[in-house]
Scaffold this motif. Sequence first.
Motif, PDB file in Angstrom:
ATOM      1  N   GLY A  62       4.830   3.324   4.936  1.00 47.60           N
ATOM      2  CA  GLY A  62       4.699   2.012   5.562  1.00 47.60           C
ATOM      3  C   GLY A  62       5.808   1.076   5.111  1.00 47.60           C
ATOM      4  O   GLY A  62       6.399   0.352   5.925  1.00 47.60           O
ATOM      5  N   PHE A  63       6.130   1.109   3.817  1.00 43.95           N
ATOM      6  CA  PHE A  63       7.226   0.289   3.317  1.00 43.95           C
ATOM      7  C   PHE A  63       8.553   0.741   3.924  1.00 43.95           C
ATOM      8  O   PHE A  63       9.457  -0.075   4.140  1.00 43.95           O
ATOM      9  N   VAL A  92      -8.652   2.279   2.051  1.00 39.09           N
ATOM     10  CA  VAL A  92      -9.246   3.607   1.862  1.00 39.09           C
ATOM     11  C   VAL A  92      -9.183   4.021   0.396  1.00 39.09           C
ATOM     12  O   VAL A  92     -10.158   4.559  -0.152  1.00 39.09           O
ATOM     13  N   MET A  93      -8.055   3.767  -0.259  1.00 40.27           N
ATOM     14  CA  MET A  93      -7.950   4.122  -1.689  1.00 40.27           C
ATOM     15  C   MET A  93      -8.905   3.278  -2.530  1.00 40.27           C
ATOM     16  O   MET A  93      -9.503   3.781  -3.491  1.00 40.27           O
ATOM     17  N   MET A  94      -9.056   2.017  -2.180  1.00 38.94           N
ATOM     18  CA  MET A  94     -10.012   1.173  -2.903  1.00 38.94           C
ATOM     19  C   MET A  94     -11.431   1.715  -2.752  1.00 38.94           C
ATOM     20  O   MET A  94     -12.213   1.743  -3.706  1.00 38.94           O
ATOM     21  N   ALA A  95     -11.767   2.148  -1.541  1.00 38.50           N
ATOM     22  CA  ALA A  95     -13.095   2.717  -1.322  1.00 38.50           C
ATOM     23  C   ALA A  95     -13.282   3.987  -2.140  1.00 38.50           C
ATOM     24  O   ALA A  95     -14.363   4.236  -2.705  1.00 38.50           O
ATOM     25  N   TRP A 128      -2.365   9.690   0.755  1.00 35.89           N
ATOM     26  CA  TRP A 128      -2.597   8.248   0.899  1.00 35.89           C
ATOM     27  C   TRP A 128      -1.511   7.405   0.235  1.00 35.89           C
ATOM     28  O   TRP A 128      -0.928   6.549   0.900  1.00 35.89           O
ATOM     29  N   PRO A 129      -1.207   7.603  -1.044  1.00 34.24           N
ATOM     30  CA  PRO A 129      -0.128   6.786  -1.614  1.00 34.24           C
ATOM     31  C   PRO A 129       1.214   7.028  -0.944  1.00 34.24           C
ATOM     32  O   PRO A 129       2.018   6.094  -0.801  1.00 34.24           O
ATOM     33  N   GLY A 142      -0.176   1.702   7.291  1.00 34.26           N
ATOM     34  CA  GLY A 142       0.698   2.121   6.213  1.00 34.26           C
ATOM     35  C   GLY A 142       0.769   1.153   5.058  1.00 34.26           C
ATOM     36  O   GLY A 142       0.926   1.581   3.907  1.00 34.26           O
ATOM     37  N   VAL A 143       0.648  -0.150   5.324  1.00 33.39           N
ATOM     38  CA  VAL A 143       0.804  -1.124   4.241  1.00 33.39           C
ATOM     39  C   VAL A 143      -0.506  -1.742   3.772  1.00 33.39           C
ATOM     40  O   VAL A 143      -0.515  -2.457   2.766  1.00 33.39           O
TER      41      VAL A 143
END
Length: 310
Positions: A113-114, A142-145, A106-107, A135-136
């Motif tokens: 994306g960048f 998803v990571m916040m979830a 994920w990261p 990507g951005v």
Amino acid sequence: MDAVVAHSEAAITKGSSSFQAAARLFGRELREDVWQLYAWCRHCDDQIDGQDHGGASAPLTAAIQRQRLDTLRRLTRAALRNERVDDPAFMAFQRVALKHQIPEQWPMELLDGFALDVDATRYEAEDETLLYCWGVAGVVGVMMAAIMGVRDQAVLKRAQDLGLAFQLTNICRDVREDAENGRVYLPGEALREAGVAPEPEALADPESRTAVFEVVRQELKLAERYYRSARVGLRALPFRGALAVSAARCVYREIGRRILRKGPEALATRMSVPKPVMVWLLVRGGLIAVWSRAESLLPAPRRPALWSRL
């Protein structure tokens, strides 16, 4: 509050007033975790764009951007391997990533994306624009979830949907600004159908504003479908998490609605939400979160047929 958390709080306070306001609704521990993930995301974005917390940018050559991207990837992998990192943004990321077992994919997809921006990628089809949005922003949702304890794939898709909706809204809000910086995120196919060349000069030209707005209208309609899908995920979040996410959803959604109401002239300026309206939207988001507790007693409706990375 230790120095890393304080640095992270300062990053979100300076970088996003709307998200910072919503984050106040989290419980203390979750709020600090969210701040720390945000601080890393903001730092990475600023490094690539040559910005200060999303503010005015200093032009960077592609070579410098690629060099910085390589550094971000190296430090991110080091943080995930629990190696020593000295930058406060990466120290914050390391804490939250290891605590919540965020997978490396994920990261790294956020950094991919960048990389699309570094390569000045153009997007011909809608799916290509959505892949950029994933990507951005989608992967951030998803990571916040995951930080909120979500592991169910169906719920993660709803979190992805909110991130996609946010980024589609950002793209529509920033058409002129992005064009002036040489970037075009609206799908080339849609622009051509509207009679506009998918080039920065054309999107920045006031003469093409009405035609460009027709494409913006399409993108905001798509964003609305993702906002509606994301709402279903609220029922699966812890209540304080649902409060904050629902509030942020209401605020960002209002930006798109204001663009639609104003019409083509909305593209001449950067649309924002006045503070009194934002306060009401935070309250409204809270009410929706409360209602989501009752909705959790019923089976979740099937996710609509929308593009998804997950």
